[in-house]
Design a protein around this motif. Structure first.
Motif, PDB file in Angstrom:
ATOM      1  N   ILE A   1       0.932  -1.069   0.043  1.00 20.52           N
ATOM      2  CA  ILE A   1       0.027  -0.069   0.358  1.00 20.52           C
ATOM      3  C   ILE A   1       0.946   1.200  -0.183  1.00 20.52           C
ATOM      4  O   ILE A   1       1.658   1.465   0.725  1.00 20.52           O
ATOM      5  CB  ILE A   1      -0.944  -0.102   1.348  1.00 20.52           C
ATOM      6  CG1 ILE A   1      -1.996  -1.027   1.061  1.00 20.52           C
ATOM      7  CG2 ILE A   1      -1.484   1.387   1.437  1.00 20.52           C
ATOM      8  CD1 ILE A   1      -2.698  -1.260   2.369  1.00 20.52           C
TER       9      ILE A   1
ATOM     10  N   GLY B   1      -7.314   3.552  -5.072  1.00 22.51           N
ATOM     11  CA  GLY B   1      -6.260   2.992  -4.415  1.00 22.51           C
ATOM     12  C   GLY B   1      -5.097   4.131  -4.609  1.00 22.51           C
ATOM     13  O   GLY B   1      -4.112   3.833  -3.902  1.00 22.51           O
TER      14      GLY B   1
ATOM     15  N   HIS C   1      -4.234   8.659  -0.285  1.00 16.21           N
ATOM     16  CA  HIS C   1      -3.058   8.786   0.336  1.00 16.21           C
ATOM     17  C   HIS C   1      -2.454  10.170   0.781  1.00 16.21           C
ATOM     18  O   HIS C   1      -2.863  11.071  -0.167  1.00 16.21           O
ATOM     19  CB  HIS C   1      -1.804   7.975  -0.314  1.00 16.21           C
ATOM     20  CG  HIS C   1      -2.186   6.520  -0.385  1.00 16.21           C
ATOM     21  ND1 HIS C   1      -2.051   5.295   0.222  1.00 16.21           N
ATOM     22  CD2 HIS C   1      -2.776   5.856  -1.717  1.00 16.21           C
ATOM     23  CE1 HIS C   1      -2.361   4.407  -0.126  1.00 16.21           C
ATOM     24  NE2 HIS C   1      -2.935   4.645  -1.580  1.00 16.21           N
TER      25      HIS C   1
ATOM     26  N   GLN D   1      -6.239  -0.537   4.343  1.00 14.43           N
ATOM     27  CA  GLN D   1      -6.757   0.030   3.164  1.00 14.43           C
ATOM     28  C   GLN D   1      -8.440  -0.271   3.407  1.00 14.43           C
ATOM     29  O   GLN D   1      -8.689  -1.483   3.611  1.00 14.43           O
ATOM     30  CB  GLN D   1      -6.327  -0.290   1.575  1.00 14.43           C
ATOM     31  CG  GLN D   1      -6.858  -1.653   1.475  1.00 14.43           C
ATOM     32  CD  GLN D   1      -6.466  -2.108  -0.060  1.00 14.43           C
ATOM     33  OE1 GLN D   1      -5.234  -2.440  -0.265  1.00 14.43           O
ATOM     34  NE2 GLN D   1      -7.234  -2.171  -0.860  1.00 14.43           N
TER      35      GLN D   1
ATOM     36  N   CYS E   1       0.200  -5.250   5.064  1.00 17.36           N
ATOM     37  CA  CYS E   1      -1.073  -4.697   4.386  1.00 17.36           C
ATOM     38  C   CYS E   1      -2.339  -5.627   4.979  1.00 17.36           C
ATOM     39  O   CYS E   1      -2.096  -6.821   5.320  1.00 17.36           O
ATOM     40  CB  CYS E   1      -1.152  -4.472   2.938  1.00 17.36           C
ATOM     41  SG  CYS E   1       0.161  -3.675   2.466  1.00 17.36           S
TER      42      CYS E   1
ATOM     43  N   ALA F   1      -6.832  -5.094   4.866  1.00 18.12           N
ATOM     44  CA  ALA F   1      -7.914  -4.503   4.090  1.00 18.12           C
ATOM     45  C   ALA F   1      -9.179  -4.801   4.948  1.00 18.12           C
ATOM     46  O   ALA F   1      -9.293  -5.780   5.469  1.00 18.12           O
ATOM     47  CB  ALA F   1      -7.942  -5.085   2.658  1.00 18.12           C
TER      48      ALA F   1
ATOM     49  N   LYS G   1      -6.784   4.998   2.303  1.00 19.07           N
ATOM     50  CA  LYS G   1      -6.104   3.608   1.788  1.00 19.07           C
ATOM     51  C   LYS G   1      -4.761   3.366   2.675  1.00 19.07           C
ATOM     52  O   LYS G   1      -3.914   2.514   2.212  1.00 19.07           O
ATOM     53  CB  LYS G   1      -5.856   3.899   0.257  1.00 19.07           C
ATOM     54  CG  LYS G   1      -7.143   3.771  -0.631  1.00 19.07           C
ATOM     55  CD  LYS G   1      -7.914   2.761  -0.303  1.00 19.07           C
ATOM     56  CE  LYS G   1      -9.349   2.760  -1.175  1.00 19.07           C
ATOM     57  NZ  LYS G   1     -10.296   3.471  -0.594  1.00 19.07           N
ATOM     58  N   SER G   2      -4.334   4.551   3.703  1.00 21.62           N
ATOM     59  CA  SER G   2      -3.307   3.954   4.315  1.00 21.62           C
ATOM     60  C   SER G   2      -3.332   4.416   5.844  1.00 21.62           C
ATOM     61  O   SER G   2      -2.851   5.584   6.233  1.00 21.62           O
ATOM     62  CB  SER G   2      -2.100   4.775   3.504  1.00 21.62           C
ATOM     63  OG  SER G   2      -2.468   6.049   3.523  1.00 21.62           O
TER      64      SER G   2
END
Length: 758
Positions: free
Chosen positions: A290, A369, A373, A645, A720, A722, A747-748
């Motif tokens: 990510i 995606g 960020h 994420q 990572c 999700a 997403k982070s």
């Protein structure tokens, strides 16, 4: 007949987990689409409705913004599109009797899934101060309440006018016109949370904040790179375009922390071959960590620079600015740092480079995606650098392709829904309507929440959407909304935002895309802009869910008359009667819409001009396409933590939950799951099937907790994890945003795991 809506809220935190799928669509998608449609609409209404979706004489799908080709299949919709249509065209109804039986605390305790399943709202509803039940209200009284609150404000900037992507061009134009005539640029929209980073980066580098490719370009590309995007879940009709590109010889690189069934093999339900065998789509899967995308593209750019003859020197010389500074920065890219940031191995990157060098026509597609960020804007600028190096903008089969989410989110921005409008747009608006628009910047989504929290905004008006569920830092957002004097939601169905209200609240029920719209001058249509700058008409064909509904243009026109009164010279009543009069005004204000009413009658609509694509002309500050040189960033991960994420399940679209299954990822009957790499899970002591609390960590030291998530061992990238939103929006700090664009960094999110059980 359609089934009745559920009476009990299903348990969502006890999912069943099986193996993930490696193919998308096919017969299961067809069967599930039809089952949901029949359940919501019945057999006759299903046929009457689905055969009109995305047809030239039909209505635009209320789901995603993926474009339609010239030649359309009879069933020009995907599984999620069918679900979106079914929920809007449902036979289920939310009447005043429903609200009488369900006080606000009960609604607030229900899940978003349950609320959405109750059906279409039939009457305008009002929550008086101190009351715990919504009650029916006349339209006249509803507009009077809004006018009363707006006129009582100390400044027009104490009002916020939010717009979701499903709003038509005509309604969006009227809303921004009303807001500016009222005196504010507080026009946040869902772009602020999704693709604002794309717009910021592209405006700076190529001069226009939209993608530069058409559907035909995708079909003609040699190489398509899909980064930070899950088309099988979020834009399923894109898979058929990728299939066509593959049949013409294109190669595809997927860059994603998660393997995605739609990018592995696509079983096209519109062809016999697709149903039986399907088409493998991805040639190379780069399972990136990510936030490592900027580092990847920076290294690729260095390697292109080092390859003799790889740079399109004529294009760089004639059309770009800033090359030397960029090249100097790119040459500093380091293999070891890149491998650490991306989690990739050297061989995979070298294979990607070989595919890049073999391609004369390259397209890069991306979605949230990449846009959510802290360093999203420089990441997208690095992608532009990558394309500029080999002349891949303004060339057939090549270009930038940010894939927008909601159906008309791009059109909303084109129509002026923007808190920082260009001076040229305001000048044209003022000239056309003899008004004086405010020139100072307004609030975007994040700043709107802060303003409501701090008491600087007191009235919140939403044209569609589910603001409370879509936004970050859920507890902060809900507390902010409750501080408002008045919250107003123009909606078709119930959602979480209706249960989190200001001192007073209104729900204004509106026509949907599927509904027939008849005004004083006759049957009307509206227009939308897709993700590739095509503008086309949308005509509903169903009898509206209730005679008490108003269209979005009618709601805005009547609201403007109630608020602005005789002091406004704008012909609001005329706009309500005949939407062609709105389009006449758009044609004189918005570039590219000249002769709007005549051009929109062409089947399939028309394409808006795009100078970089059409002329290799770049309307930037330098008059050229701009190379940029930003420091390479990627998220740092403390020991014992993972980088989370947020993402959608296959059974949802944005905050609308269609069901509790994620068929492609093997999850059924629940949503509170966290996907963790088995090796990371072992190191952290997270057994498959265990339950845990997710706790996010950010520099403000505030604890944000999402309790009770089932651990699912899943082949994510190392380091990572999700999980689905909106359940995990509570973990995203309000002030954790992308530089420049101010988009929430969803997403982070650095998380730790607590209270592990099982």
């Amino acid at each position: 007949m359609a089934t009745k809506p559920p009476t009990g809220d299903p348990v969502q935190d006890a999912p069943r987990v099986g193996p993930a799928r490696h193919t998308a669509a096919g017969l299961p998608a067809v069967a599930h689409s039809l089952a949901v449609a029949r359940q919501q609409m019945g057999v006759r209404r299903t046929a009457q409705t689905l055969l009109k979706v995305n047809q030239k004489n039909g209505f635009d799908c209320p789901g995603c913004a993926w474009p339609e080709g010239d030649h359309r299949h009879t069933a020009e919709f995907c599984e999620n599109g069918a679900k979106a249509v079914a929920e809007e065209a449902t036979l289920r109804r939310v009447t005043p009797e429903f609200f009488a039986a369900h006080p606000l605390p009960v609604l607030a305790a229900r899940s978003g899934y349950w609320l959405g399943q109750q059906g279409r709202i039939t009457h305008p509803m009002y929550l008086p101060e101190g009351a715990d039940h919504y009650e029916p209200v006349t339209w006249e009284r509803a507009f009077g309440i809004i006018a009363e609150e707006l006129r009582a404000l100390a400044s027009p900037d104490e009002a916020v006018f939010y717009t979701s992507g499903r709003t038509s061009n005509e309604a969006a134009f009227l809303l921004q016109l009303f807001a500016r005539e009222f005196g504010t640029n507080n026009l946040p929209d869902c772009s602020n949370m999704c693709h604002e980073s794309s717009g910021s980066a592209l405006t700076e580098t190529i001069g226009i904040g939209k993608g530069s490719v058409s559907l035909k370009d995708l079909h003609r590309a040699d190489l398509i790179i899909i980064a930070g995007q899950n088309p099988g879940t979020n834009h399923p009709r894109m898979l058929s375009a990728l299939e066509k590109a593959k049949s013409a010889g294109a190669r595809i690189i997927s860059v994603n922390p998660l393997p995605e069934a739609g990018l592995e093999r696509f079983k096209n339900p519109q062809t016999p071959h697709g149903m039986l065998r399907g088409t493998p789509l991805t040639d190379l899967f780069l399972q990136i960590r990510i936030g490592g995308d900027q580092a990847l593209f920076r290294l690729l750019n260095k390697l292109v620079l080092q390859t003799a003859g790889a740079v399109d020197e004529a294009f760089v010389r004639e059309h770009t600015h800033g090359y030397e500074e960029f090249a100097a920065a790119a040459r500093e890219a380091d293999w070891d740092r890149t491998l650490a940031a991306t989690g990739l191995d050297r061989a995979a990157i070298e294979e990607a480079l070989a595919m890049v060098l073999a391609s004369k026509r390259t397209i890069v597609c991306w979605a949230m995606g990449l846009t959510q960020h802290k360093h999203s804007v420089p990441t997208i600028r690095e992608i532009v650098n990558f394309l500029l190096l080999r002349g891949n903008i303004g060339r057939t089969g090549a270009g930038v392709c940010p894939v927008r989410g909601h159906s008309n989110v791009q059109g909303d921005r084109t129509m002026g829904i923007f808190e920082r409008p260009p001076a040229a747009f305001l000048d044209a608006l003022d000239k056309e309507f003899s008004i004086t628009s405010p020139r100072h910047h307004g609030y975007d989504v994040v700043r709107s929440i802060r303003a409501l929290r701090d008491g600087d905004a007191k009235v919140f008006f939403a044209m569609g959407g589910n603001f409370v569920a879509a936004t970050p830092d859920t507890e902060v957002t809900e507390a902010a909304m409750r501080r408002a004097r008045l919250t107003v939601h123009v909606s078709t169905k119930l959602n979480r935002s209706h249960a989190v209200t200001g001192t007073r609240a209104l729900i204004l029920p509106t026509l949907g895309r599927t509904d027939k719209d008849v005004q004083a001058s006759g049957k009307q249509f509206v227009t939308v802009e897709d993700s590739m700058s095509m503008v086309h008409a949308s005509r509903g064909n169903l009898t509206p869910a209730s005679p008490h509904l108003l269209s979005e243009p009618a709601i805005i026109a009547r609201l403007a008359r109630a608020v602005l009164g005789t002091g406004s010279a704008t012909p609001w009543e005329e706009f309500e009667k005949d939407y062609a009069t709105i389009r006449d005004r758009i044609s004189r204000v918005v570039p590219g819409f000249e002769d709007f009413n005549a051009r929109i009658t062409h089947p399939g609509g028309f394409t808006l001009p795009h100078a970089p694509r059409d002329e290799r002309r770049f309307p930037t500050a330098t008059g050229r396409a701009n190379f940029t040189a930003a420091p390479v960033e990627h998220p740092e991960l403390p020991d014992g933590r993972l980088l989370l994420q947020t993402l959608r399940s296959h059974d949802q679209y944005n905050t609308t939950i269609y069901g509790l299954d994620d068929r492609y990822r093997g999850i059924e009957g629940g949503r509170r799951v966290v996907l963790v790499n088995p090796d990371d899970a072992r190191d952290l002591g997270l057994a498959d099937g265990a339950y845990t609390d997710l706790v996010s960590e950010w520099k403000d030291g505030v604890e944000r907790r999402a309790p009770g998530f089932r651990v699912v061992h899943y082949p994510t990238a190392r380091g990572c994890a999700a999980a689905y939103y909106p359940e995990t929006n509570v973990l995203v700090p309000l002030d954790s945003t992308a530089d420049t664009s101010n988009t929430p960094a969803s997403k982070s999110v650095v998380v730790r795991f607590e209270n592990v059980q099982g």
